[in-house]
Design a protein around this motif. Structure first.
Motif, PDB file in Angstrom:
ATOM      1  N   LEU A 204       0.827  -1.204   0.000  1.00  0.00           N
ATOM      2  CA  LEU A 204       0.000   0.000   0.000  1.00  0.00           C
ATOM      3  C   LEU A 204       0.863   1.257   0.000  1.00  0.00           C
ATOM      4  CD1 LEU A 204      -2.860   1.202   0.208  1.00  0.00           C
ATOM      5  CD2 LEU A 204      -2.652   1.039   2.699  1.00  0.00           C
ATOM      6  N   ILE A 205       1.910   1.263   0.824  1.00  0.00           N
ATOM      7  CA  ILE A 205       2.813   2.417   0.885  1.00  0.00           C
ATOM      8  C   ILE A 205       3.512   2.620  -0.457  1.00  0.00           C
ATOM      9  CG2 ILE A 205       4.947   3.293   1.919  1.00  0.00           C
ATOM     10  CD1 ILE A 205       4.067   1.967   4.539  1.00  0.00           C
ATOM     11  N   TYR A 206       3.962   1.506  -1.049  1.00  0.00           N
ATOM     12  CA  TYR A 206       4.668   1.614  -2.323  1.00  0.00           C
ATOM     13  C   TYR A 206       3.762   2.196  -3.410  1.00  0.00           C
ATOM     14  CZ  TYR A 206       7.081   0.366  -6.621  1.00  0.00           C
ATOM     15  OH  TYR A 206       7.687   0.422  -7.844  1.00  0.00           O
ATOM     16  N   SER A 207       2.542   1.698  -3.472  1.00  0.00           N
ATOM     17  CA  SER A 207       1.651   2.112  -4.559  1.00  0.00           C
ATOM     18  C   SER A 207       1.096   3.510  -4.364  1.00  0.00           C
ATOM     19  CB  SER A 207       0.486   1.114  -4.680  1.00  0.00           C
ATOM     20  OG  SER A 207      -0.295   1.097  -3.490  1.00  0.00           O
ATOM     21  N   THR A 208       1.020   4.002  -3.107  1.00  0.00           N
ATOM     22  CA  THR A 208       0.413   5.324  -2.860  1.00  0.00           C
ATOM     23  C   THR A 208       1.416   6.416  -2.538  1.00  0.00           C
ATOM     24  OG1 THR A 208       0.084   4.773  -0.513  1.00  0.00           O
ATOM     25  CG2 THR A 208      -1.725   4.282  -2.033  1.00  0.00           C
ATOM     26  N   MET A 209       2.618   6.040  -2.050  1.00  0.00           N
ATOM     27  CA  MET A 209       3.559   7.064  -1.601  1.00  0.00           C
ATOM     28  C   MET A 209       4.935   7.005  -2.258  1.00  0.00           C
ATOM     29  SD  MET A 209       2.677   6.908   2.491  1.00  0.00           S
ATOM     30  CE  MET A 209       3.695   8.327   2.878  1.00  0.00           C
ATOM     31  N   VAL A 210       5.297   5.835  -2.789  1.00  0.00           N
ATOM     32  CA  VAL A 210       6.647   5.658  -3.339  1.00  0.00           C
ATOM     33  C   VAL A 210       6.645   5.639  -4.861  1.00  0.00           C
ATOM     34  CG1 VAL A 210       8.670   4.167  -3.407  1.00  0.00           C
ATOM     35  CG2 VAL A 210       7.386   4.425  -1.272  1.00  0.00           C
ATOM     36  N   LYS A 211       5.759   4.831  -5.421  1.00  0.00           N
ATOM     37  CA  LYS A 211       5.713   4.658  -6.869  1.00  0.00           C
ATOM     38  C   LYS A 211       5.383   5.964  -7.571  1.00  0.00           C
ATOM     39  CE  LYS A 211       3.377   1.873 -10.405  1.00  0.00           C
ATOM     40  NZ  LYS A 211       2.311   0.863 -10.613  1.00  0.00           N
ATOM     41  N   ARG A 212       6.096   6.251  -8.620  1.00  0.00           N
ATOM     42  CA  ARG A 212       5.859   7.467  -9.399  1.00  0.00           C
ATOM     43  C   ARG A 212       5.346   7.114 -10.799  1.00  0.00           C
ATOM     44  NH1 ARG A 212       6.052   9.110  -5.097  1.00  0.00           N
ATOM     45  NH2 ARG A 212       7.311  10.783  -4.212  1.00  0.00           N
TER      46      ARG A 212
END
Length: 212
Positions: A204-212
């Motif tokens: 969830l963190i990767y898809s909403t806060m990390v991934k560009r």
């Protein structure tokens, strides 16, 4: 990579060990530890112990500046303690190496902790610091979580685990449910549910806060 370790230490190597010595039947679950410039503040739950006894024992420590009873959930009582910055031992080693407390609880005459470190260098500093302070540590597990890639998306089980935890108040302060109760909903172990929850949150963190 950011290392996470599971360790076990003796009761008296952690300041709250006084509770275990005076009240052998008590169980303590740490919610979090907040390091401030001039003090350290642990927030924790107790069960199988009377409120007045817990407060009295905590106030006996010369490091204790304030004890606050916050609330209860029927079985457990939530306390907050303010220790002076002079607190030594395991706490000092954690603060010096920027260790983050993920989980912590009493286990009879000792403590189980899950700690996260900013780097392997800080983890090594922590272990060296504990050795210098003559704090024996049992390292039960070490692992290196990582952000998921695009091919490692959140699974349906992870999505359900996060949603159930949210709906039942697991992320509230104080928590509305425990890891054991959530695991029981799905008939799996605490460890299995914890891993499912952490991996889902990582996705969830990767898809909403990390991934560009």
């Amino acid at each position: 990579m950011i290392p996470i370790v599971d360790i076990t230490v003796r009761a008296d190597d952690f300041e709250l060990g006084r509770l275990l010595e005076e009240l052998p039947q008590i169980h303590v679950e740490l919610e979090r530890i907040v390091p401030l410039q001039d003090s350290i503040i642990p927030l924790f739950w107790t069960s199988n112990g009377k409120r007045n006894e817990v407060i009295s024992i905590l106030e006996q420590s010369p490091l204790t500046e304030e004890v606050r009873y916050l609330t209860e959930d029927g079985k457990r009582q939530l306390f907050e303690v303010r220790w002076s910055a002079d607190v030594n031992g395991l706490i000092q080693s954690m603060v010096e190496t920027n260790a983050r407390l993920l989980e912590g609880e009493s286990i009879g005459e000792g403590w189980d902790f899950r700690l996260q470190f900013p780097s392997h260098d800080e983890l090594k500093r922590f272990r060296d610091s504990c050795t210098e302070k003559e704090i024996p540590i049992i390292l039960r597990r070490i692992y290196n979580p990582h952000f998921p890639t695009e091919g490692n998306a959140m699974t349906a089980e992870q999505h359900e685990a996060i949603l159930t935890a949210y709906e039942r108040g697991y992320f509230d302060v104080p928590r509305g449910t425990s890891l054991s109760e959530l695991a029981g909903v799905y008939g799996i172990s605490d460890s299995a549910y914890s891993q499912r929850l952490r991996r889902g949150i990582s996705s969830l963190i990767y898809s909403t806060m990390v991934k560009r």
